[in-house]
Design a protein around this motif. Structure first.
Motif, PDB file in Angstrom:
ATOM      1  N   GLU A 179       2.788 -40.655  24.472  1.00 55.32           N
ATOM      2  CA  GLU A 179       1.451 -41.238  23.915  1.00 55.32           C
ATOM      3  C   GLU A 179       0.396 -40.759  24.515  1.00 55.32           C
ATOM      4  O   GLU A 179       0.040 -40.544  25.781  1.00 55.32           O
ATOM      5  N   LEU A 180      -0.467 -39.887  23.608  1.00 57.06           N
ATOM      6  CA  LEU A 180      -1.722 -39.288  23.924  1.00 57.06           C
ATOM      7  C   LEU A 180      -2.991 -40.063  23.697  1.00 57.06           C
ATOM      8  O   LEU A 180      -2.933 -40.521  22.558  1.00 57.06           O
ATOM      9  N   SER A 181      -4.036 -39.859  24.284  1.00 58.29           N
ATOM     10  CA  SER A 181      -5.238 -40.448  24.072  1.00 58.29           C
ATOM     11  C   SER A 181      -5.896 -39.750  22.703  1.00 58.29           C
ATOM     12  O   SER A 181      -5.660 -38.693  22.510  1.00 58.29           O
ATOM     13  N   ARG A 182      -6.658 -40.537  21.938  1.00 59.95           N
ATOM     14  CA  ARG A 182      -7.234 -39.799  20.834  1.00 59.95           C
ATOM     15  C   ARG A 182      -8.533 -38.841  21.209  1.00 59.95           C
ATOM     16  O   ARG A 182      -8.731 -37.992  20.372  1.00 59.95           O
ATOM     17  N   ASP A 183      -8.927 -39.144  22.200  1.00 56.80           N
ATOM     18  CA  ASP A 183     -10.055 -38.250  22.677  1.00 56.80           C
ATOM     19  C   ASP A 183      -9.527 -36.917  23.552  1.00 56.80           C
ATOM     20  O   ASP A 183      -8.371 -36.837  23.591  1.00 56.80           O
TER      21      ASP A 183
END
Length: 499
Positions: A179-183
């Protein structure tokens, strides 16, 4: 050591003379018959004039990041070599200016010193094999460790692949497994450090821009904490600020290129005799030359406008309308100008060594990279439609008349633009509308430049030329075309069975 800062007029004239000597007098060309890249001795002579000093702040020994000076360097380079200009454009807009604006103060001096004195170069890594324009879904990620960050991922189609000493790398923070950050965050990578090596897995056989290496880059590196860019708000807005500023510098690359196409076309048509008269005397030739001259006028106005609004002191994250208009319109004009020169030049224009033939191939990717023009025109149209809905306005001309960016220019297109937009548009219609709006915005720039003393005859001719183009685009916009491709077209579609 600080470089002596000469008067800009002398600086740019010396740079232009150096390029003219190398590319015209010594015959350095962009031909496909030479090895990729510029010979080191030639590049050394070019870089000895410190062209990248224009994008280094004064406090670090540079000329001060003055947009006018940056665009002047790009224009001087593109008059002789569009690939060379793009090399400078990548360094200026996609590395040095972001570093000047967003990098930690503790790392700036060492970086700028290497650019000024060691002739280093830098580029930007955003694009990934599976995520081209869809940058927000990139998969290159980073995780924090003691004293820095570990970055892993794959990037491709970066100009200066295997050649740049520094890279700005865009990636997303790993929140949890998978899971990766949206930013989005940016890191400065120094490839001269062993733990920051970029592995080039493949060099691409790019068709144009032969002097610039492109390829596939594998990343697995450790970056010190101080090499992370510091956004003013969010990383996404920082990325938009960087990209919009870069798009507003496209007119610099377009300026010298279009100027060269115009000079070459006029010189050829003035000396070429056909049927006992100069080619220049033919009406159709005059029309074609007037198209390149209109492009020259528009690009000049874009450079002037960009010089006023795109410095690093400004945040351009929300300036998509102007940035997209400049990039899309000027790159269309670059391609058209090269096509016209080749057409006027006859068979000679089809030589690899001809400036027009090379110009077609080298300017074509400008319509694709940093956002394909179709995508940017769609975004221009979407922006205007959103603003119209906000004002509960459906009549295009009435809206543009009250919109600061187009209020004066749109009066020249009142008959063409007097229609309503009161339904959802298909993407192909949005592209048409975006092209129309981009050209109206461009005419606004031209009128602004005329007020400062730019030649009125060039402006008048330009407006007539753009008005004809807008009229054709409006006709296309209004035409009901919903044709879809027939994918299984093979059956009953071979002409041989019908004769």
């Amino acid at each position: 050591m600080q470089l002596a800062k000469t008067n800009y007029t002398d600086f740019i004239k010396d740079f232009e003379n150096t390029l003219k000597h190398l590319f015209q007098e010594q015959g350095i060309t962009n031909s496909l018959n030479v090895e990729r890249g510029i010979p080191p001795a030639v590049m050394g002579e070019i870089m000895s004039k410190a062209p990248l000093s224009v994008s280094v702040p004064e406090e670090y020994g540079g000329r001060g990041c003055v947009v006018k000076e940056c665009l002047g360097v790009l224009a001087a380079a593109s008059y002789q070599s569009l690939p060379l200009s793009l090399i400078f454009g990548i360094n200026i807009a996609l590395f040095l200016e972001p570093v000047a604006k967003y990098a930690d103060e503790t790392v700036k001096k060492a970086i700028f010193d290497r650019f000024l004195h060691n002739r280093n170069m830098g580029g930007l890594m955003i694009t990934e094999p599976d995520y081209g324009s869809d940058a927000l879904n990139m998969k290159t990620s980073y995780r924090q460790y003691n004293g820095g960050y570990n970055i892993k991922g794959t990037k491709h189609w970066q100009g200066l692949t295997g050649l740049a000493d520094y890279w700005l790398i865009a990636c997303r923070k790993e929140i949890s497994e998978g899971e990766l950050s949206r930013d989005i965050d940016f890191f400065i990578c120094d490839v001269t450090k062993e733990e920051q090596q970029v592995v080039v897995e493949e060099y691409y056989d790019n068709l144009g821009l032969y002097l610039i290496p492109y390829g596939l880059n594998k990343l697995d590196m450790q970056i010190p904490a101080t090499m992370k860019l510091q956004p003013e708000t969010t990383g996404i807005k920082m990325m938009l600020d960087i990209l919009h500023r870069s798009r507003m510098q496209f007119p610099g690359m377009g300026m010298g290129f279009i100027h060269r196409m115009l000079d070459e076309a006029i010189a050829h048509c003035d000396s070429r005799i056909v049927g006992g008269d100069r080619l220049l005397a033919m009406d159709q030739v005059q029309f074609q030359l007037s198209r390149i001259q209109a492009a020259y006028t528009i690009c000049s106005a874009m450079c002037a406008r960009s010089s006023e609004i795109s410095g690093i002191a400004y945040n351009l994250a929300s300036e998509s309308l102007e940035a997209n208009s400049m990039k899309a319109v000027v790159t269309d004009l670059m391609q058209e100008s090269a096509q016209i020169l080749v057409q006027l030049s006859g068979a000679n224009g089809y030589r690899v060594s001809h400036i027009g033939g090379r110009g077609i191939i080298d300017s074509r990717p400008f319509q694709i990279f940093e956002g394909s023009n179709e995508m940017l025109y769609t975004q221009i149209a979407d922006t205007v439609i959103r603003l119209m809905k906000k004002q509960k306005q459906v009549h295009l001309f009435d809206f543009l008349k009250g919109f600061k960016l187009t209020s004066e220019a749109c009066t020249h297109f009142q008959a063409e633009l007097s229609f309503t937009i009161n339904e959802a548009l298909s993407q192909r219609k949005l592209v048409d509308l975006g092209k129309i709006l981009g050209r109206v915005v461009a005419v606004g720039y031209v009128l602004g430049l005329m007020e400062k003393g730019f030649r009125k005859d060039l402006v008048d001719n330009c407006i007539v030329s753009v008005k004809q183009e807008v009229s054709a685009l409006v006709s296309s916009y209004k035409f009901d075309n919903r044709v879809k491709v027939v994918t299984d077209f093979s059956e009953n579609s071979s002409w041989l069975q019908f004769v």
